[in-house]
Design a protein around this motif. Structure first.
Motif, mmCIF file in Angstrom:
data_model
loop_
_atom_site.group_PDB
_atom_site.id
_atom_site.type_symbol
_atom_site.label_atom_id
_atom_site.label_comp_id
_atom_site.label_asym_id
_atom_site.label_seq_id
_atom_site.Cartn_x
_atom_site.Cartn_y
_atom_site.Cartn_z
ATOM 1 N N ALA A 104 41.151 39.683 46.470
ATOM 2 C CA ALA A 104 42.145 38.753 47.005
ATOM 3 C C ALA A 104 41.539 37.374 47.248
ATOM 4 O O ALA A 104 42.260 36.377 47.252
ATOM 5 N N GLY A 105 40.218 37.303 47.417
ATOM 6 C CA GLY A 105 39.553 36.041 47.703
ATOM 7 C C GLY A 105 39.112 35.252 46.484
ATOM 8 O O GLY A 105 38.580 34.153 46.618
ATOM 9 N N VAL A 106 39.335 35.790 45.290
ATOM 10 C CA VAL A 106 38.897 35.095 44.076
ATOM 11 C C VAL A 106 39.747 33.844 43.856
ATOM 12 O O VAL A 106 40.969 33.921 43.739
ATOM 13 N N ALA A 107 39.085 32.687 43.821
ATOM 14 C CA ALA A 107 39.775 31.431 43.558
ATOM 15 C C ALA A 107 39.428 30.894 42.172
ATOM 16 O O ALA A 107 40.188 30.122 41.604
ATOM 17 N N ASP A 108 38.288 31.302 41.629
ATOM 18 C CA ASP A 108 37.834 30.807 40.333
ATOM 19 C C ASP A 108 37.429 32.001 39.475
ATOM 20 O O ASP A 108 36.421 32.665 39.756
ATOM 21 N N MET A 109 38.201 32.288 38.455
ATOM 22 C CA MET A 109 37.944 33.447 37.594
ATOM 23 C C MET A 109 36.649 33.315 36.789
ATOM 24 O O MET A 109 36.179 34.287 36.219
ATOM 25 N N ASP A 110 36.069 32.122 36.729
ATOM 26 C CA ASP A 110 34.834 31.918 35.972
ATOM 27 C C ASP A 110 33.577 32.160 36.796
ATOM 28 O O ASP A 110 32.475 32.188 36.250
#
Length: 141
Positions: A104-110
């Motif tokens: 849920a905390g992922v803001a940047d998939m890279d």
């Protein structure tokens, strides 16, 4: 709790002895709170791990990197030569696998996500339905 983890589909990533040592020291010092920070390096090579203040409301169960630390890291990355590769945090009373809170905390998939416990370090790449493991190589791993 493991969340949507698939077989490793990425090239191995190396972590320097200094970066691994910085993470281990921060994990030891954090007690039952989650420690956190950022990863710098070049593609496939984590050369440095910074330690940030965990400003989460519940630092025993979550992490939130201090926004000032994150802002400075983006500025540093733009200046080079090392790039901001991702983040790291600890699971002080758990396993080194992503939780549903992590996803849920992922803001940047890279970004790469390194998760540390007192005994282990694992590396992950966000995926649409969870995280994919990434082989992590380095001294003492």
């Amino acid at each position: 709790m493991e969340l949507g983890c698939k077989a490793d589909q990425s090239s191995p990533v190396r972590i320097s002895a200094a970066a691994a040592a910085a993470i281990r020291a921060a994990v030891r010092q954090s007690g039952h709170n989650e420690a956190c920070g950022l990863l710098f390096g070049l593609p496939g090579d984590i050369r440095e791990a910074t330690v940030a203040a965990n400003v989460a409301a519940e630092p025993q169960r979550r992490f939130e990197i201090d926004p000032a630390h994150l802002f400075d890291a983006h500025r540093r990355s733009r200046a080079g030569p090392l790039a901001l590769l991702g983040c790291w945090h600890s699971h002080p009373d758990g396993q080194a696998v992503p939780s549903r809170h992590d996803r849920a905390g992922v803001a940047d998939m890279d970004w790469l996500w390194l998760i540390a416990t007192a005994q282990a370090m694992t590396l992950w790449r966000p995926a649409p339905d969870g995280f994919d493991p990434v082989a992590l190589n380095g001294p003492g791993l």
